[in-house]
Design a protein around this motif. Structure first.
Motif, PDB file in Angstrom:
ATOM      1  N   GLY A  12      43.812 -39.821  19.859  1.00 52.47           N
ATOM      2  CA  GLY A  12      43.358 -40.887  20.737  1.00 52.47           C
ATOM      3  C   GLY A  12      42.058 -40.558  21.436  1.00 52.47           C
ATOM      4  N   GLN A  13      41.661 -41.492  22.298  1.00 52.78           N
ATOM      5  CA  GLN A  13      40.396 -41.344  23.002  1.00 52.78           C
ATOM      6  C   GLN A  13      40.430 -42.150  24.298  1.00 52.78           C
ATOM      7  OE1 GLN A  13      37.488 -42.949  20.339  1.00 52.78           O
ATOM      8  NE2 GLN A  13      38.326 -45.001  20.422  1.00 52.78           N
ATOM      9  N   TRP A  14      39.576 -41.759  25.234  1.00 52.57           N
ATOM     10  CA  TRP A  14      39.409 -42.518  26.463  1.00 52.57           C
ATOM     11  C   TRP A  14      38.648 -43.798  26.143  1.00 52.57           C
ATOM     12  CZ3 TRP A  14      42.382 -41.220  30.274  1.00 52.57           C
ATOM     13  CH2 TRP A  14      42.781 -39.898  30.427  1.00 52.57           C
ATOM     14  N   VAL A  15      38.998 -44.884  26.811  1.00 44.37           N
ATOM     15  CA  VAL A  15      38.378 -46.182  26.577  1.00 44.37           C
ATOM     16  C   VAL A  15      37.667 -46.622  27.846  1.00 44.37           C
ATOM     17  CG1 VAL A  15      38.846 -48.607  26.037  1.00 44.37           C
ATOM     18  CG2 VAL A  15      40.190 -46.812  24.934  1.00 44.37           C
ATOM     19  N   ASP A  31      41.634 -45.161  33.815  1.00 41.69           N
ATOM     20  CA  ASP A  31      42.093 -44.033  32.992  1.00 41.69           C
ATOM     21  C   ASP A  31      42.820 -44.536  31.748  1.00 41.69           C
ATOM     22  OD1 ASP A  31      41.064 -42.293  34.926  1.00 41.69           O
ATOM     23  OD2 ASP A  31      42.954 -42.272  36.028  1.00 41.69           O
ATOM     24  N   VAL A  32      42.159 -45.405  30.988  1.00 44.33           N
ATOM     25  CA  VAL A  32      42.754 -46.013  29.795  1.00 44.33           C
ATOM     26  C   VAL A  32      42.587 -45.080  28.598  1.00 44.33           C
ATOM     27  CG1 VAL A  32      42.755 -48.011  28.249  1.00 44.33           C
ATOM     28  CG2 VAL A  32      42.258 -48.323  30.687  1.00 44.33           C
ATOM     29  N   TRP A  33      43.696 -44.756  27.943  1.00 45.14           N
ATOM     30  CA  TRP A  33      43.725 -43.885  26.770  1.00 45.14           C
ATOM     31  C   TRP A  33      44.231 -44.710  25.603  1.00 45.14           C
ATOM     32  CZ3 TRP A  33      42.022 -39.190  25.539  1.00 45.14           C
ATOM     33  CH2 TRP A  33      42.545 -38.545  24.415  1.00 45.14           C
ATOM     34  N   GLU A  34      43.502 -44.711  24.480  1.00 46.75           N
ATOM     35  CA  GLU A  34      43.918 -45.479  23.306  1.00 46.75           C
ATOM     36  C   GLU A  34      44.272 -44.537  22.174  1.00 46.75           C
ATOM     37  OE1 GLU A  34      42.309 -48.872  20.163  1.00 46.75           O
ATOM     38  OE2 GLU A  34      40.886 -47.869  21.485  1.00 46.75           O
ATOM     39  N   THR A  35      45.363 -44.848  21.471  1.00 43.24           N
ATOM     40  CA  THR A  35      45.753 -44.107  20.287  1.00 43.24           C
ATOM     41  C   THR A  35      46.446 -45.067  19.335  1.00 43.24           C
ATOM     42  OG1 THR A  35      46.826 -42.076  19.513  1.00 43.24           O
ATOM     43  CG2 THR A  35      47.991 -43.342  21.191  1.00 43.24           C
ATOM     44  N   LEU A  64      48.081 -48.320  20.854  1.00 41.92           N
ATOM     45  CA  LEU A  64      48.779 -48.046  22.111  1.00 41.92           C
ATOM     46  C   LEU A  64      47.728 -47.755  23.169  1.00 41.92           C
ATOM     47  CD1 LEU A  64      51.624 -45.497  21.304  1.00 41.92           C
ATOM     48  CD2 LEU A  64      51.874 -47.896  21.885  1.00 41.92           C
ATOM     49  N   PHE A  65      47.897 -48.368  24.321  1.00 44.50           N
ATOM     50  CA  PHE A  65      47.024 -48.107  25.455  1.00 44.50           C
ATOM     51  C   PHE A  65      47.885 -47.593  26.599  1.00 44.50           C
ATOM     52  CE2 PHE A  65      44.899 -51.293  22.943  1.00 44.50           C
ATOM     53  CZ  PHE A  65      43.600 -50.852  22.909  1.00 44.50           C
ATOM     54  N   LEU A  66      47.545 -46.422  27.103  1.00 46.36           N
ATOM     55  CA  LEU A  66      48.217 -45.830  28.247  1.00 46.36           C
ATOM     56  C   LEU A  66      47.212 -45.838  29.379  1.00 46.36           C
ATOM     57  CD1 LEU A  66      49.501 -42.939  26.073  1.00 46.36           C
ATOM     58  CD2 LEU A  66      50.950 -44.738  26.972  1.00 46.36           C
ATOM     59  N   ALA A  67      47.625 -46.350  30.531  1.00 46.73           N
ATOM     60  CA  ALA A  67      46.662 -46.529  31.619  1.00 46.73           C
ATOM     61  C   ALA A  67      47.370 -46.507  32.960  1.00 46.73           C
ATOM     62  CB  ALA A  67      45.925 -47.856  31.447  1.00 46.73           C
ATOM     63  N   GLN A  68      46.574 -46.514  34.024  1.00 48.33           N
ATOM     64  CA  GLN A  68      47.073 -46.683  35.389  1.00 48.33           C
ATOM     65  C   GLN A  68      46.487 -47.963  35.939  1.00 48.33           C
ATOM     66  OE1 GLN A  68      45.874 -43.252  37.625  1.00 48.33           O
ATOM     67  NE2 GLN A  68      47.695 -42.116  37.048  1.00 48.33           N
ATOM     68  N   GLY A  69      47.280 -48.618  36.794  1.00 50.35           N
ATOM     69  CA  GLY A  69      46.796 -49.847  37.405  1.00 50.35           C
ATOM     70  C   GLY A  69      47.723 -50.278  38.523  1.00 50.35           C
ATOM     71  N   PRO A  70      47.405 -51.399  39.168  1.00 50.66           N
ATOM     72  CA  PRO A  70      48.158 -51.837  40.338  1.00 50.66           C
ATOM     73  C   PRO A  70      49.575 -52.285  40.000  1.00 50.66           C
ATOM     74  CG  PRO A  70      46.557 -53.497  39.705  1.00 50.66           C
ATOM     75  CD  PRO A  70      46.308 -52.309  38.840  1.00 50.66           C
ATOM     76  N   ILE A  82      50.808 -50.327  26.949  1.00 54.27           N
ATOM     77  CA  ILE A  82      50.471 -51.609  26.348  1.00 54.27           C
ATOM     78  C   ILE A  82      50.328 -51.413  24.847  1.00 54.27           C
ATOM     79  CG2 ILE A  82      48.743 -53.460  26.246  1.00 54.27           C
ATOM     80  CD1 ILE A  82      47.968 -52.535  29.161  1.00 54.27           C
ATOM     81  N   GLU A  83      50.940 -52.301  24.064  1.00 50.89           N
ATOM     82  CA  GLU A  83      50.807 -52.270  22.611  1.00 50.89           C
ATOM     83  C   GLU A  83      50.035 -53.497  22.168  1.00 50.89           C
ATOM     84  OE1 GLU A  83      54.370 -51.793  20.376  1.00 50.89           O
ATOM     85  OE2 GLU A  83      55.090 -50.167  21.638  1.00 50.89           O
TER      86      GLU A  83
END
Length: 134
Positions: A12-15, A31-35, A64-70, A82-83
């Motif tokens: 994956g990679q940072w987006v 801090d969105v990470w995509e794989t 797949l997106f792994l992130a932080q948010g409100p 998020i898929e």
């Protein structure tokens, strides 16, 4: 999910936040990470103090997106999983195991049986196996 992400799929990679989405509420993610979720089962682990959560998902080539948010109401940040899939017919499948002392789930496997049919096999820590058809 609350807490910190402690394990994510490899690769994956940072987006850039701006390239992920400019629309609310996704524009607030950071801090969105995509794989890619390759064929088989993927696992994401979260921990919030003494509470652990495992998310087992069916990988079928989706992003797949792994992130932080409100959270809602927006009093702090939570973890997002998020898929994104493309196509006219999509099957999504997940098993979520949350615990304080010990997990209930030892292993999860997903498989397609024919077009539009899914089988989920869950091996519990007790040794019991559950099979779900849909």
């Amino acid at each position: 999910f609350s807490g910190e992400r402690v394990l994510q799929p490899k690769g994956g990679q940072w987006v850039q936040k701006e390239t992920f989405s400019q629309k609310k509420p996704l524009c607030y993610l950071k801090d969105v990470w995509e794989t890619k979720a390759d064929q088989g089962t993927y696992l994401v682990k979260y921990q919030d103090n003494d509470v652990v959560t495992h998310v087992y998902g069916w990988g079928s080539g989706q992003s797949l997106f792994l992130a932080q948010g409100p959270d809602n109401p927006s009093t702090g940040d939570i973890q997002y999983l998020i898929e994104r899939r493309k196509g006219t017919s999509v099957i999504c499948a997940h098993v979520i195991d949350t615990w304080k002392e010990k997990p209930a789930v030892k292993e999860v496997s997903f498989r397609e049986e024919g077009e539009g049919h899914m089988v989920i096999e869950i091996l519990e820590e007790s040794g019991e196996k559950r099979i779900i058809h849909f």
